[in-house]
Scaffold this motif. Structure first.
Motif, PDB file in Angstrom:
ATOM      1  N   ALA A   1       0.839  -1.206   0.000  1.00 48.17           N
ATOM      2  CA  ALA A   1       0.000   0.000   0.000  1.00 48.17           C
ATOM      3  C   ALA A   1       0.869   1.248   0.000  1.00 48.17           C
ATOM      4  CB  ALA A   1      -0.916   0.003   1.220  1.00 48.17           C
ATOM      5  N   LYS A   2       0.289   2.329  -0.516  1.00 52.05           N
ATOM      6  CA  LYS A   2       0.970   3.623  -0.506  1.00 52.05           C
ATOM      7  C   LYS A   2       0.906   4.225   0.892  1.00 52.05           C
ATOM      8  CE  LYS A   2       2.018   4.467  -4.936  1.00 52.05           C
ATOM      9  NZ  LYS A   2       3.350   4.875  -5.412  1.00 52.05           N
ATOM     10  N   GLU A   3       1.913   5.003   1.241  1.00 56.98           N
ATOM     11  CA  GLU A   3       1.959   5.610   2.570  1.00 56.98           C
ATOM     12  C   GLU A   3       0.839   6.613   2.800  1.00 56.98           C
ATOM     13  OE1 GLU A   3       5.195   8.327   3.291  1.00 56.98           O
ATOM     14  OE2 GLU A   3       5.593   8.507   1.145  1.00 56.98           O
ATOM     15  N   THR A   4       0.268   7.161   1.720  1.00 54.30           N
ATOM     16  CA  THR A   4      -0.782   8.177   1.842  1.00 54.30           C
ATOM     17  C   THR A   4      -2.169   7.562   2.010  1.00 54.30           C
ATOM     18  OG1 THR A   4      -0.857   8.254  -0.576  1.00 54.30           O
ATOM     19  CG2 THR A   4       0.500   9.902   0.545  1.00 54.30           C
ATOM     20  N   GLN A   5      -2.321   6.277   1.770  1.00 51.35           N
ATOM     21  CA  GLN A   5      -3.628   5.641   1.923  1.00 51.35           C
ATOM     22  C   GLN A   5      -3.982   5.547   3.402  1.00 51.35           C
ATOM     23  OE1 GLN A   5      -2.528   2.154  -0.888  1.00 51.35           O
ATOM     24  NE2 GLN A   5      -4.773   2.270  -0.980  1.00 51.35           N
TER      25      GLN A   5
ATOM     26  N   ASP B   1       6.413   7.175  -2.781  1.00 51.98           N
ATOM     27  CA  ASP B   1       6.055   7.486  -4.162  1.00 51.98           C
ATOM     28  C   ASP B   1       6.951   6.786  -5.173  1.00 51.98           C
ATOM     29  OD1 ASP B   1       3.998   9.074  -3.329  1.00 51.98           O
ATOM     30  OD2 ASP B   1       5.173  10.943  -3.360  1.00 51.98           O
ATOM     31  N   GLU B   2       8.165   6.409  -4.747  1.00 48.39           N
ATOM     32  CA  GLU B   2       9.089   5.711  -5.642  1.00 48.39           C
ATOM     33  C   GLU B   2       8.923   4.195  -5.570  1.00 48.39           C
ATOM     34  OE1 GLU B   2      12.985   7.040  -4.606  1.00 48.39           O
ATOM     35  OE2 GLU B   2      12.708   9.037  -5.475  1.00 48.39           O
TER      36      GLU B   2
ATOM     37  N   ASP C   1      15.160  -5.839  -2.737  1.00 52.55           N
ATOM     38  CA  ASP C   1      16.292  -5.922  -3.640  1.00 52.55           C
ATOM     39  C   ASP C   1      17.368  -4.927  -3.203  1.00 52.55           C
ATOM     40  OD1 ASP C   1      15.494  -3.400  -4.503  1.00 52.55           O
ATOM     41  OD2 ASP C   1      14.678  -4.107  -6.409  1.00 52.55           O
ATOM     42  N   ASP C   2      18.418  -4.795  -4.007  1.00 51.76           N
ATOM     43  CA  ASP C   2      19.550  -3.949  -3.623  1.00 51.76           C
ATOM     44  C   ASP C   2      19.180  -2.479  -3.499  1.00 51.76           C
ATOM     45  OD1 ASP C   2      21.143  -6.172  -3.589  1.00 51.76           O
ATOM     46  OD2 ASP C   2      21.939  -5.879  -5.617  1.00 51.76           O
ATOM     47  N   GLU C   3      18.099  -2.050  -4.143  1.00 56.42           N
ATOM     48  CA  GLU C   3      17.703  -0.643  -4.116  1.00 56.42           C
ATOM     49  C   GLU C   3      16.585  -0.356  -3.120  1.00 56.42           C
ATOM     50  OE1 GLU C   3      16.757   0.384  -8.113  1.00 56.42           O
ATOM     51  OE2 GLU C   3      18.834   0.290  -8.798  1.00 56.42           O
ATOM     52  N   GLY C   4      16.176  -1.380  -2.393  1.00 52.84           N
ATOM     53  CA  GLY C   4      15.161  -1.172  -1.364  1.00 52.84           C
ATOM     54  C   GLY C   4      13.732  -1.368  -1.827  1.00 52.84           C
ATOM     55  N   PHE C   5      13.530  -1.918  -3.023  1.00 52.78           N
ATOM     56  CA  PHE C   5      12.173  -2.197  -3.488  1.00 52.78           C
ATOM     57  C   PHE C   5      11.714  -3.550  -2.946  1.00 52.78           C
ATOM     58  CE2 PHE C   5      13.829   0.688  -6.765  1.00 52.78           C
ATOM     59  CZ  PHE C   5      12.796   1.627  -6.815  1.00 52.78           C
ATOM     60  N   PRO C   6      10.484  -3.640  -2.444  1.00 52.86           N
ATOM     61  CA  PRO C   6       9.991  -4.920  -1.936  1.00 52.86           C
ATOM     62  C   PRO C   6       9.757  -5.914  -3.061  1.00 52.86           C
ATOM     63  CG  PRO C   6       8.224  -3.302  -1.957  1.00 52.86           C
ATOM     64  CD  PRO C   6       9.468  -2.562  -2.338  1.00 52.86           C
ATOM     65  N   VAL C   7      10.276  -7.142  -2.877  1.00 50.50           N
ATOM     66  CA  VAL C   7      10.104  -8.181  -3.904  1.00 50.50           C
ATOM     67  C   VAL C   7       9.389  -9.411  -3.362  1.00 50.50           C
ATOM     68  CG1 VAL C   7      12.098  -7.437  -5.243  1.00 50.50           C
ATOM     69  CG2 VAL C   7      12.410  -9.112  -3.414  1.00 50.50           C
ATOM     70  N   GLY C   8       9.223  -9.465  -2.042  1.00 52.03           N
ATOM     71  CA  GLY C   8       8.555 -10.624  -1.471  1.00 52.03           C
ATOM     72  C   GLY C   8       8.380 -10.489   0.020  1.00 52.03           C
TER      73      GLY C   8
END
Length: 341
Positions: A222-226, A250-251, A315-322
């Motif tokens: 979920a987005k932080e603004t929700q 947002d990223e 991942d290495d850039e901080g995006f959630p993958v699981g």
């Protein structure tokens, strides 16, 4: 008058423990001395094996041969190609398994063992390098070796000092040191180790987290603004729904986590007004995460240490993958990996 007979003193448990401790301490002292005396010859052996184009062929007779089999197995499992050849079988045809690019690692405490010494001129004729683990460099084996790692003339443990014990323990320790130092020199890591140990409890411990984690529609993101109400009002995959929502900015990078327990806590504390506030206000910021390159053992240790039920994978850039969920891990974990209760 009845002849006096020697009375056998009962070998009590205390006596057994005392003797066992003496044996172990005797061997431990020998290992400490070997560690102190280890020198550049060990490094030369590591360098020679590292640049070997063939395999390490380990050989030895009797107890030393059994130790040699274990050393060969350890090398094979840590990135050094190795196998064992029995010296008696070698002169009956198994020499054909050796190549000029190989290195023969010979174990012999005395350095004068008949079956081993019989091999030496045959190896020299073929130009095959010999590394020895032996008591002294001044034996037949020591003189014939390109590199000899001496363990010293050791007194065997036990009452009579006859069965190979301290000497074979020393050979095993030096062999393990060779194998593990070589693994470090080659940059052999946990992922490499996992490829060689896919089965059993060790295989499970080394399984990549990417093979266990929940992905795609099994995740709740979920987005932080929700608002909290919006997030929990969404339709999720009920069949395999994880108990945590990963909050992203947002990223789309992970910045927080909010669990079913957090929601229950809000309701129990009569803080219903927060249900219509942005979820970032009640989420756990900077949550504990694990890299997608990690293995199951690392994840289990981390979840046990932090008392976590869910662990985001990034991942290495901080995006959630699981997401790793404790309910998925329990069935996979052998008893030795079970989380602390």
């Amino acid at each position: 008058m009845t002849a006096a007979v020697d009375q056998i003193i009962p070998y009590t448990h205390i006596d057994q423990l005392r003797e066992a401790k003496r044996i172990i301490e005797h061997e431990a002292t020998a290992l400490r001395n070997i560690a102190i005396d280890l020198d550049a010859r060990f490094c030369a052996a590591v360098d020679r094996i590292e640049h070997c184009q063939g395999s390490v062929v380990v050989t030895g007779i009797g107890k030393a041969g059994i130790i040699g089999q274990k050393i060969a197995s350890t090398m094979s499992s840590t990135g050094t190609r190795a196998h064992f050849v029995h010296p008696a079988e070698a002169v009956h045809g198994d020499l054909g398994s050796l190549h000029e690019d190989d290195i023969v690692l010979i174990l012999s405490n005395s350095g004068e063992t008949e079956e081993v010494c019989r091999l030496l001129p045959l190896l020299q004729q073929r130009g095959i390098a010999v590394i020895a683990i032996t008591a002294t460099c001044h034996s037949t084996l020591g003189h014939a070796s390109e590199i000899a790692i001496p363990i010293g003339r050791l007194r065997e443990a036990g009452l009579h000092g006859l069965p190979p014990s301290t000497s074979t323990t020393a050979m095993l320790a030096v062999g393990d040191a060779l194998a593990l130092v070589l693994a470090r020199v080659r940059g052999f890591g946990s992922q490499d180790f996992a490829q060689y140990h896919p089965a059993g409890s060790l295989g499970r411990k080394l399984t990549s987290v990417t093979k266990i984690m929940r992905t795609d529609d099994s995740l709740r993101i979920a987005k932080e603004t929700q608002s909290v109400r919006e997030v929990f009002g969404q339709s999720w995959n009920q069949a395999r729904r994880t108990g945590a929502v990963m909050i992203v900015d947002d990223e789309e990078k992970l910045i927080g986590i909010f669990t079913d327990s957090d929601l229950a806590r809000l309701l129990a504390c009569h803080q219903e007004q927060k249900l219509d506030r942005p979820i970032r206000e009640v989420m756990t910021s900077r949550p504990t995460t694990i890299s997608r390159t990690a293995v199951l053992g690392e994840a289990v240790d981390l979840m046990a240490e932090r008392k976590l039920s869910e662990l985001p994978v990034v991942d290495d850039e901080g995006f959630p993958v699981g997401m790793l969920d404790i309910t998925d891990l329990i069935a996979l974990m052998p008893q030795s990996l079970e989380l602390n209760s």
